[in-house]
Design a protein around this motif. Sequence first.
Motif, PDB file in Angstrom:
ATOM      1  N   LEU A  35      98.227  35.385 -50.581  1.00 46.82           N
ATOM      2  CA  LEU A  35      99.395  35.784 -49.807  1.00 46.82           C
ATOM      3  C   LEU A  35     100.445  34.696 -49.920  1.00 46.82           C
ATOM      4  O   LEU A  35     100.157  33.523 -49.742  1.00 46.82           O
ATOM      5  N   THR A  36     101.662  35.092 -50.215  1.00 49.71           N
ATOM      6  CA  THR A  36     102.685  34.077 -50.369  1.00 49.71           C
ATOM      7  C   THR A  36     103.957  34.470 -49.645  1.00 49.71           C
ATOM      8  O   THR A  36     104.341  35.630 -49.647  1.00 49.71           O
ATOM      9  N   ALA A  37     104.589  33.490 -49.004  1.00 47.94           N
ATOM     10  CA  ALA A  37     105.912  33.744 -48.439  1.00 47.94           C
ATOM     11  C   ALA A  37     106.845  33.991 -49.615  1.00 47.94           C
ATOM     12  O   ALA A  37     106.689  33.424 -50.668  1.00 47.94           O
ATOM     13  N   LYS A  38     107.842  34.807 -49.429  1.00 50.57           N
ATOM     14  CA  LYS A  38     108.593  35.309 -50.581  1.00 50.57           C
ATOM     15  C   LYS A  38     109.148  34.227 -51.503  1.00 50.57           C
ATOM     16  O   LYS A  38     109.255  34.414 -52.692  1.00 50.57           O
ATOM     17  N   GLY A  39     109.472  33.078 -50.945  1.00 52.16           N
ATOM     18  CA  GLY A  39     110.092  32.043 -51.767  1.00 52.16           C
ATOM     19  C   GLY A  39     109.216  31.520 -52.876  1.00 52.16           C
ATOM     20  O   GLY A  39     109.691  31.020 -53.875  1.00 52.16           O
ATOM     21  N   HIS A  40     107.902  31.634 -52.718  1.00 54.19           N
ATOM     22  CA  HIS A  40     107.024  31.030 -53.701  1.00 54.19           C
ATOM     23  C   HIS A  40     106.589  31.979 -54.799  1.00 54.19           C
ATOM     24  O   HIS A  40     105.789  31.628 -55.641  1.00 54.19           O
ATOM     25  N   ALA A  41     107.129  33.171 -54.766  1.00 53.13           N
ATOM     26  CA  ALA A  41     106.626  34.217 -55.657  1.00 53.13           C
ATOM     27  C   ALA A  41     106.589  33.783 -57.116  1.00 53.13           C
ATOM     28  O   ALA A  41     105.671  34.104 -57.844  1.00 53.13           O
ATOM     29  N   ARG A  42     107.612  33.036 -57.536  1.00 57.28           N
ATOM     30  CA  ARG A  42     107.685  32.705 -58.954  1.00 57.28           C
ATOM     31  C   ARG A  42     106.550  31.778 -59.381  1.00 57.28           C
ATOM     32  O   ARG A  42     105.953  31.973 -60.436  1.00 57.28           O
ATOM     33  N   ASP A  43     106.271  30.757 -58.556  1.00 60.52           N
ATOM     34  CA  ASP A  43     105.190  29.847 -58.936  1.00 60.52           C
ATOM     35  C   ASP A  43     103.883  30.607 -59.033  1.00 60.52           C
ATOM     36  O   ASP A  43     103.075  30.388 -59.924  1.00 60.52           O
ATOM     37  N   VAL A  44     103.710  31.508 -58.075  1.00 59.66           N
ATOM     38  CA  VAL A  44     102.433  32.198 -57.996  1.00 59.66           C
ATOM     39  C   VAL A  44     102.280  33.196 -59.124  1.00 59.66           C
ATOM     40  O   VAL A  44     101.171  33.435 -59.594  1.00 59.66           O
ATOM     41  N   ALA A  45     103.363  33.752 -59.602  1.00 56.48           N
ATOM     42  CA  ALA A  45     103.265  34.701 -60.715  1.00 56.48           C
ATOM     43  C   ALA A  45     102.588  34.025 -61.900  1.00 56.48           C
ATOM     44  O   ALA A  45     101.804  34.634 -62.626  1.00 56.48           O
ATOM     45  N   MET A  46     102.885  32.752 -62.040  1.00 56.59           N
ATOM     46  CA  MET A  46     102.272  31.972 -63.114  1.00 56.59           C
ATOM     47  C   MET A  46     100.769  31.899 -62.916  1.00 56.59           C
ATOM     48  O   MET A  46      99.983  32.095 -63.829  1.00 56.59           O
ATOM     49  N   VAL A  47     100.405  31.608 -61.683  1.00 59.85           N
ATOM     50  CA  VAL A  47      99.003  31.461 -61.313  1.00 59.85           C
ATOM     51  C   VAL A  47      98.241  32.763 -61.500  1.00 59.85           C
ATOM     52  O   VAL A  47      97.097  32.797 -61.938  1.00 59.85           O
ATOM     53  N   GLU A  68      98.385  35.143 -63.653  1.00 63.59           N
ATOM     54  CA  GLU A  68      97.871  35.430 -64.991  1.00 63.59           C
ATOM     55  C   GLU A  68      96.695  34.541 -65.325  1.00 63.59           C
ATOM     56  O   GLU A  68      95.652  34.995 -65.771  1.00 63.59           O
ATOM     57  N   VAL A  69      96.888  33.248 -65.100  1.00 62.40           N
ATOM     58  CA  VAL A  69      95.885  32.270 -65.531  1.00 62.40           C
ATOM     59  C   VAL A  69      94.543  32.466 -64.835  1.00 62.40           C
ATOM     60  O   VAL A  69      93.486  32.371 -65.447  1.00 62.40           O
ATOM     61  N   TRP A  70      94.578  32.757 -63.518  1.00 60.56           N
ATOM     62  CA  TRP A  70      93.343  32.814 -62.760  1.00 60.56           C
ATOM     63  C   TRP A  70      92.885  34.194 -62.371  1.00 60.56           C
ATOM     64  O   TRP A  70      91.957  34.345 -61.602  1.00 60.56           O
ATOM     65  N   ASN A  71      93.583  35.210 -62.850  1.00 63.10           N
ATOM     66  CA  ASN A  71      93.165  36.572 -62.518  1.00 63.10           C
ATOM     67  C   ASN A  71      93.031  36.779 -61.003  1.00 63.10           C
ATOM     68  O   ASN A  71      91.945  37.058 -60.488  1.00 63.10           O
ATOM     69  N   VAL A  72      94.144  36.561 -60.309  1.00 67.20           N
ATOM     70  CA  VAL A  72      94.158  36.858 -58.878  1.00 67.20           C
ATOM     71  C   VAL A  72      95.257  37.886 -58.624  1.00 67.20           C
ATOM     72  O   VAL A  72      96.168  38.030 -59.427  1.00 67.20           O
ATOM     73  N   ARG A  73      95.143  38.594 -57.503  1.00 65.18           N
ATOM     74  CA  ARG A  73      96.257  39.459 -57.110  1.00 65.18           C
ATOM     75  C   ARG A  73      97.151  38.675 -56.156  1.00 65.18           C
ATOM     76  O   ARG A  73      96.692  37.764 -55.478  1.00 65.18           O
ATOM     77  N   VAL A  74      98.410  39.066 -56.126  1.00 59.13           N
ATOM     78  CA  VAL A  74      99.359  38.370 -55.248  1.00 59.13           C
ATOM     79  C   VAL A  74     100.079  39.386 -54.366  1.00 59.13           C
ATOM     80  O   VAL A  74     100.476  40.446 -54.835  1.00 59.13           O
ATOM     81  N   MET A  75     100.224  39.018 -53.092  1.00 59.40           N
ATOM     82  CA  MET A  75     101.018  39.869 -52.203  1.00 59.40           C
ATOM     83  C   MET A  75     102.001  38.992 -51.454  1.00 59.40           C
ATOM     84  O   MET A  75     101.639  37.921 -50.980  1.00 59.40           O
ATOM     85  N   ALA A  76     103.245  39.460 -51.355  1.00 58.66           N
ATOM     86  CA  ALA A  76     104.252  38.673 -50.656  1.00 58.66           C
ATOM     87  C   ALA A  76     104.154  38.934 -49.152  1.00 58.66           C
ATOM     88  O   ALA A  76     103.795  40.020 -48.723  1.00 58.66           O
ATOM     89  N   LYS A  77     104.519  37.915 -48.377  1.00 53.54           N
ATOM     90  CA  LYS A  77     104.595  38.080 -46.919  1.00 53.54           C
ATOM     91  C   LYS A  77     106.057  38.284 -46.551  1.00 53.54           C
ATOM     92  O   LYS A  77     106.912  37.615 -47.118  1.00 53.54           O
ATOM     93  N   PRO A  78     106.399  39.114 -45.547  1.00 49.43           N
ATOM     94  CA  PRO A  78     105.478  39.987 -44.836  1.00 49.43           C
ATOM     95  C   PRO A  78     104.955  41.098 -45.730  1.00 49.43           C
ATOM     96  O   PRO A  78     105.720  41.779 -46.388  1.00 49.43           O
ATOM     97  N   PHE A  79     103.627  41.232 -45.718  1.00 52.47           N
ATOM     98  CA  PHE A  79     103.016  42.172 -46.642  1.00 52.47           C
ATOM     99  C   PHE A  79     103.292  43.597 -46.191  1.00 52.47           C
ATOM    100  O   PHE A  79     103.632  43.856 -45.041  1.00 52.47           O
ATOM    101  N   GLU A  80     103.162  44.511 -47.114  1.00 49.11           N
ATOM    102  CA  GLU A  80     103.264  45.934 -46.772  1.00 49.11           C
ATOM    103  C   GLU A  80     101.877  46.406 -46.356  1.00 49.11           C
ATOM    104  O   GLU A  80     100.983  46.506 -47.201  1.00 49.11           O
ATOM    105  N   PRO A  81     101.708  46.698 -45.080  1.00 45.80           N
ATOM    106  CA  PRO A  81     100.362  47.010 -44.587  1.00 45.80           C
ATOM    107  C   PRO A  81      99.648  48.086 -45.389  1.00 45.80           C
ATOM    108  O   PRO A  81      98.495  47.896 -45.774  1.00 45.80           O
ATOM    109  N   ALA A  82     100.340  49.174 -45.663  1.00 44.61           N
ATOM    110  CA  ALA A  82      99.658  50.266 -46.364  1.00 44.61           C
ATOM    111  C   ALA A  82      99.196  49.826 -47.745  1.00 44.61           C
ATOM    112  O   ALA A  82      98.088  50.146 -48.182  1.00 44.61           O
TER     113      ALA A  82
END
Lengths: 463, 130
Positions: free
Chosen positions: B81-93, B95-109
């Motif tokens: 889970l990432t606050a919106k500002g960090h999205a770019r750094d995490v996008a990098m992560v 791919e490399v580590w095969n994780v999913r990413v969701m921005a906060k505030p997340f979409e509950p559904a």
Amino acid sequence: MHRAKLQLIAPERAADFASGGLLREALENIAGLAGAELSVEPSGNGLDADDPSLPIHYRGEPVGRVMYHPNGGGPAVEAAARTISTLMEHVVGREVAVADLAEEMITSYEELNMLYSLLPSIATRTDETEIGSALVEQAIRALNCRRASLLVLDEARQNFRVLASAGLPNEARAVTIPVKGSIAEHALFENDLLIVNNIKDRPDLQALSKGAYKSFSFAVVRVPLYAQGQAVGILTATDRTDDRDFSAHDQKLLEGLSAMGASSLLNCRLHATVSRQMLNTIKALATAVDAKDHYTHDHAGRVSQLCVATAKVLGITDKAKLREVELAGLLHDVGKIGVADAILSKRDKLTPAEFERIKTHSEIGATIIGHVEGLEGVAQAIRHHHERYDGLGYPDGLQGPHIPIASKIIAVIDTFDALTSDRPYRKAIPTPNALIELRRSKATQLDPEIVDAFVAMMQANKV
Amino acid sequence: MKRIVVCDDELHILEGLRHLLRGPDRKIVIGHSGVDALEQVRQEVPDLLIIDIMMPKMDGIQAVATLREQEETRHLPIIILTAKGHARDVAMVQEVWNVRVMAKPFEPAKLRQLVAEILETEPCTVPSSN
């Protein structure tokens, strides 16, 4: 000697909470002080059904209990059980409060995300219907409804038409609803927002209720479009999928949606108005040129239309590009204003000097149009509409791929229109012959691909 | 019974997620830092780890890096889970580590659906030897 046993049967979340950590320690200490053991169960195993128990209440209802087996421990065990049940009542109360807050937070997140996703998607749109569709889709989602529609007043302000709708059958979209006597009229002129959760509560509206408003609950909100506060539309949502009533919260959501919709729609209309005024001004200009060059009556209009049609056949779909082609087609000869009448309408062959004067009309036209902000592409298209595919054209001698596509299209159609119009020095030639002439100029004067497309189009339509 | 570990230093997010993702077949365990995350996973490898990036003591990135280095948790499904500002750094992560990413505030559904997909379709975290 048996230790006395205390058993806590707690509701689900409270049991989780009490099964580890500080609370568990505290409970065990209380039990221990009374010489009893404590176990936490989500169900009622292990103690005799006849053992005494104390209920754990939430809002006056029992939701769990503390069972105890005194086994000689006597009043101390009962006291411990009482303490534990009181403590657990507090825990249950807090757990329910936390769950409620969590639920609220999730709902707020859903709405936030809805606004986040809606705003960029409608702020940049310039098409009224697209904005309307985005709004009604969101209305349905945000208010848990089956149906929503956006009605706008027509020019005369006598009828509504459906700008967009969701959940309604297609026939419903073509409907015009007279303002007078409709439920929507109430929202338009009387209240900002009309919420009726049961039509039976409003006998005054029951008589008006027909068609889409026949269900028992509906919400209607006014979508104001002018700064003067004059409303021009209604956003309605009806027929909830859950069993709830519309609430003040829903009202806020709809108001938010309508405010977003209002500014986008207003933007859209202003944009359309400015666009239309620009086009009308340009047509006036083109007509002025036509009037001066009087043997080419409505030449500009014809050329423009054929250019756009040809552009589409060539696979151009970008609206801005098609617009550029349309305007360049209309204005390609505007530079003739700078050429003497005597030369333009001369019947005899032109002298080289006169020919040079005529050639300047491309550059003059480009200069004139180049003054208008936003028409730079059109100016370029005009400048180069007499370039030749083989590079022997004017004014810059550009070759094939370097010539703007709009210019190359105009070149083909301009040639065709000249061939099929009467001139001072010859009569018009029939279309099939003109098409053959065009083919002869492929790759020399004219772009071969464009010629092929144009010829195919003309033959298919027998225009 | 599916085990989900949720780590975030913000209590309201923890409770929100606990509420959002509850289910009869699920046990949700919480933590407050990268340290907690590693500890919970060490005790018992869960079916899913949901972890925030910005946390005291050890942030989410470090925790994920550590987990991905270990054989038992290389394939552990992870949602960051990432606050919106960090999205770019995490996008990098991502791919490399095969994780999913969701921005906060997340979409509950969306989050609920993603969790359901992961729990249903992905096998136990340690791939069985074939």
